[in-house]
Design an enzyme around this catalytic site. Sequence first.
Site, PDB file in Angstrom:
ATOM      1  N   ARG A  22     -56.133  31.059 -28.400  1.00  0.00           N
ATOM      2  CA  ARG A  22     -56.238  32.507 -28.591  1.00  0.00           C
ATOM      3  C   ARG A  22     -56.694  32.861 -30.007  1.00  0.00           C
ATOM      4  NH1 ARG A  22     -53.019  36.886 -30.174  1.00  0.00           N
ATOM      5  NH2 ARG A  22     -53.297  38.774 -28.908  1.00  0.00           N
ATOM      6  N   TYR A  31     -54.208  22.227 -19.899  1.00  0.00           N
ATOM      7  CA  TYR A  31     -55.628  21.990 -20.186  1.00  0.00           C
ATOM      8  C   TYR A  31     -55.779  21.802 -21.693  1.00  0.00           C
ATOM      9  CZ  TYR A  31     -55.165  27.110 -20.672  1.00  0.00           C
ATOM     10  OH  TYR A  31     -54.735  28.376 -20.978  1.00  0.00           O
TER      11      TYR A  31
END
Length: 430
Positions: free
Chosen positions: A141, A247
């Site tokens: 992010r 992931y």
Amino acid sequence: MTNRAPWDGPPGQHGVVSTQATTVGVQEMLGPDGGTPEIAIIGGGIGGLAAAAFLRRAGLRGTVYEQAPELREVGAGLVVAPNAARLLRRLGVLGPLLERAVRLEVGWEFRRWRDGRVLSAEDLATSCERLYGEHTYTVHRADLLEALGRAVPPGAVRLGARCVALDVRGERVALRFADGAVAEADVVVGADGVHSVVRAAVAGPRDTADSGLCAFRALVPGERAPSFARRRAQTLWIGPGHHLVHYPISGGRFVNLVAFAPAGGDSVESWTAGATVEEFLAEFDGWDPRLVGLIRAARSPGRWALLDRAPLPAWSRGPVTLLGDAAHPMFPFFAQGAAQAIEDAAVLARCLAEDAADPPRALRRYEALRLPRTTRLQEVSHARSDVNHLPDGPDQRARDASFTATDPLVDNGWIYEYDPESPDHQGVTP
């Protein structure tokens, strides 16, 4: 526009303001020619920065007010699907982002909880770009925030406190901040997240329901992660009452974990609520030893409650509107939260640019274009938790068998093919 009573929103977790307690005058806010609306964006997260960037691209000026004293690393990983990637490319920020992103080769890889048996997997390496013109990426992010920040004009972000109230004064809106500062704008965009002060002003108090779920989030350093988790794959382990997604992000430096489990009584809705690795492990006791080993390698996990919010019937009130999680908080089971905020930003900028002389009308158009699509995503994301968390038994076996007959990349084409700048999507979209 008629005068309204003051909108006094309660102090919230998100909002923003300059570090200096000053009053910004009307002439400064209107700009030198007085002909373009001054736009205040409350919240400097992904949605807020995307809004400022798309407004700049459309020839409009937006000021972002962020409560934090600095834009710092918060949160962890997220998925940049084709519908977001194409918009980031047009902003000119996808290239810099790809320096740290991971391009997925496999997605929707569902594994059985007890033994890791692969139930289905999607070949993103060859199919994603062919179908939708873009690849799918995973990113931290903070890296996405940094990339978006490159497209925001210098000086457009004001840091240091939070917005606590709005007051509509004719066709202008006054913003009051916790440090006593006051600013005015022609348009206010609430991009201040799930605890939005602006949403309370627009839609009034809204009840939330306990979803019964909490989320764990953690990062595993790449050198500590097992090889199966370092692959360029988005993997979902599903089992009774729980599921876990992992992931790689940050160019493979970390593996992102996000897991969902029954909520405990001490769960709170916060990015910063902590948990222990032992608590995380306890939720996945008896699962495949490889997955347990991955969790064990995690550092400083967080845990927060997932609160259930019904879709809003409207986002806008006069010159004030909502964007991103403030407008349509959704369960993360389709990994579309950030993507929908970016889409919102693109549509908002276009509507305001096309109708700059009448901001309330532009905002009504924006809402009409976006609300049906985001409501649909809220609903399908909500339903997904029941599918992922089936207990072992006939329903679970039927679900597992159905995976071989479905193609999630194609079945969810309505999500990934959407382009708000395409003539096909200029009308009200489903």
